[in-house]
Design an enzyme around this catalytic site. Structure first.
Site, PDB file in Angstrom:
ATOM      1  NE  ARG A  46       0.202   1.442   3.365  1.00 10.95           N
ATOM      2  CZ  ARG A  46       1.140   2.332   3.577  1.00 10.95           C
ATOM      3  NH1 ARG A  46       2.411   1.972   3.670  1.00 10.95           N
ATOM      4  NH2 ARG A  46       0.867   3.612   3.697  1.00 10.95           N
ATOM      5  N   GLY A  47       0.263   2.410  -0.082  1.00  5.61           N
ATOM      6  CA  GLY A  47       1.038   3.632  -0.256  1.00  5.61           C
ATOM      7  C   GLY A  47       1.160   3.881  -1.752  1.00  5.61           C
ATOM      8  NE  ARG A  89      -6.293   0.774  -1.590  1.00  5.80           N
ATOM      9  CZ  ARG A  89      -5.611   1.336  -0.580  1.00  5.80           C
ATOM     10  NH1 ARG A  89      -4.304   1.146  -0.453  1.00  5.80           N
ATOM     11  NH2 ARG A  89      -6.244   2.081   0.305  1.00  5.80           N
ATOM     12  CD  GLN A 196      -3.012   2.538   6.865  1.00 11.29           C
ATOM     13  OE1 GLN A 196      -3.600   2.894   7.890  1.00 11.29           O
ATOM     14  NE2 GLN A 196      -3.649   2.350   5.729  1.00 11.29           N
ATOM     15  CG  ASP A 237      -3.285   8.005  -1.422  1.00 11.73           C
ATOM     16  OD1 ASP A 237      -3.218   8.522  -0.295  1.00 11.73           O
ATOM     17  OD2 ASP A 237      -2.867   6.857  -1.667  1.00 11.73           O
ATOM     18  CE  LYS A 248      -5.094   5.605   4.561  1.00 14.80           C
ATOM     19  NZ  LYS A 248      -6.086   4.705   3.899  1.00 14.80           N
TER      20      LYS A 248
HETATM   21  O1  MRU Z   1      -4.520   3.178   2.275  1.00 14.40           O
HETATM   22  P1  MRU Z   1      -3.040   3.397   2.143  1.00 14.40           P
HETATM   23  O2  MRU Z   1      -2.253   2.859   3.286  1.00 14.40           O
HETATM   24  O3  MRU Z   1      -2.507   2.946   0.803  1.00 14.40           O
HETATM   25  O4  MRU Z   1      -2.898   4.973   2.194  1.00 14.40           O
HETATM   26  C1  MRU Z   1      -1.631   5.557   2.096  1.00 14.40           C
HETATM   27  C2  MRU Z   1      -1.640   7.027   2.181  1.00 14.40           C
HETATM   28  O5  MRU Z   1      -2.662   7.662   2.311  1.00 14.40           O
HETATM   29  C3  MRU Z   1      -0.315   7.700   2.007  1.00 14.40           C
HETATM   30  O6  MRU Z   1      -0.272   8.880   2.742  1.00 14.40           O
HETATM   31  C4  MRU Z   1      -0.107   8.034   0.518  1.00 14.40           C
HETATM   32  O7  MRU Z   1      -0.338   6.917  -0.271  1.00 14.40           O
HETATM   33  C5  MRU Z   1       1.260   8.526   0.268  1.00 14.40           C
HETATM   34  S1  MRU Z   1       2.493   7.260   0.419  1.00 14.40           S
HETATM   35  C6  MRU Z   1       3.993   7.937   0.087  1.00 14.40           C
END
Ligand code: MRU
Length: 347
Positions: A46-47, A89, A196, A237, A248
């Site tokens: 993820r990320g 996603r 996270q 994202d 997030k």
């Molecule tokens: O749901 P996730 O864990 O994939 O969400 C991640 C985030 O919101 C991060 O802040 C974003 O992807 C930036 S990662 C460098």
């Protein structure tokens, strides 16, 4: 980081299973593009940038699977696989960015044999990873300039090496500030529902020896009112053309608080997270995830059976709440609608 977030060994993609961290170090082996799709949807990986890198290998795995088909069928099957991967996603634009980049390689090699296309797709996926490492370094360099010695920084979710193919975005800046001897301290939001912050960011900070304190998400207001936060650094994202940013869930709330208490609020992301096709945040699709993520923690039910649940995974921070967007190409300041496209060299 001691453990690689993703590594391709020539045949399979090995992903550090982030669902199990920090308690268990386990790797998920993706042998097919469908495995990659599953890993992204289930958040093994993820990320935003890490999702993009994993998807690039997913495209390669699909191409390798269909390599023996006649050319027309190869292209049709590959396109269908890419569509499936892209649906894993919806919010992080790095997913479609990486898939489109891989597909443009295919288009550019139209007249060449399938075997050459497959080979160069693997090279392209590796290039995406290599570039992400360099992008993260450049982000850390630019971002370190906004961190004052002795600063206390609040961060949300996980934006570290677990969320990228390199050293991280917002967390990469934090690491750089720490490594340059600035004596910083970090407050880490636990980041409900999937934690996270508690599971991943706290883990990365502790491994790196950065002084860090874990808080539940609702502590941020108190800390800011008590003047205990100097800077908020978060990831992204998807960033719309006007600077509105999806990140997030809980990021928007932090940005409102930061504005209320005069704390600088910065978004940190590679330019691949900027989506110029989206004029503003209202056009960004926000992923809604399962009720179970809210009703359960670590497999244990914490809410009564049958309760209604609303579980958006992201929210939109309006551009007016953002002091700057740190990218590998420099820091973008307001007026974002003009400066974002100028930085990207767009019309
Ligand atoms: O749901 P996730 O864990 O994939 O969400 C991640 C985030 O919101 C991060 O802040 C974003 O992807 C930036 S990662 C460098």
């Amino acid at each position: 980081m001691k453990y690689e977030t993703l590594a391709f060994d020539g045949e399979v993609l090995r992903l550090l299973d982030q669902r199990k961290l920090p308690g268990t170090i386990e790797f998920f082996t993706a042998k097919t593009y469908k495995d990659v799709e599953y890993a992204i949807a289930e958040m093994v990986v993820r990320g935003a940038p890490a999702i993009g890198a994993a998807a690039a290998f997913g495209v390669y795995l699909a191409a390798a699977e269909y390599a023996d088909l006649a050319k027309g069928e190869f292209h049709a099957k590959l396109a269908a696989a890419c569509q499936e991967l892209a649906g894993a996603r919806p919010t992080a634009v790095n997913l479609t960015w990486a898939i489109e980049r891989m597909l443009s390689k295919v288009t550019a090699m139209e007249g060449e044999p399938v075997s050459s296309i497959v080979e160069s797709l693997l090279e392209e996926a590796k290039t995406i990873v290599r570039e992400d490492v360099e992008i993260n370094k450049a982000i850390a360099r630019h971002g370190n300039e906004i961190v004052a010695p002795g600063a206390t920084i609040l961060t949300h979710c996980n934006t570290g090496s677990l969320a990228t193919a390199g050293g991280g975005t917002a967390l990469g800046i934090i690491m750089a500030a720490h490594n340059s001897g600035k004596n910083i301290e970090v407050y880490v939001d636990e980041t409900r529902p999937l934690l996270q912050g508690a599971r991943l960011t706290a883990f990365e900070l502790m491994q790196a020896g950065v002084p860090a304190t874990l808080i539940v998400d609702s502590v941020a207001a108190t800390l800011m009112r008590e003047d205990k936060i100097d800077l908020v650094l978060v990831g992204a994202d998807r960033i719309a053309a006007n600077g509105d940013t999806a990140n997030k869930i809980g990021t928007y709330m932090l940005s409102e608080l930061a504005g209320r208490f005069g704390v600088p609020f910065y978004v940190v992301a590679p330019t691949s997270s900027i989506d110029l096709s989206v004029p503003d945040g209202s056009h960004i699709v926000i992923e809604e995830r399962s009720a179970r993520e809210v009703t359960h923690i670590g497999g244990l039910r914490i809410a009564p059976e049958g309760i209604k649940v609303y579980n958006p995974a992201f929210d939109i921070t309006p551009h007016g709440n953002i002091n700057g967007i740190v990218t590998e190409k420099g820091i973008i300041r307001p007026h974002y609608a003009r400066n974002v496209s100028e930085l990207l060299g767009a019309e």
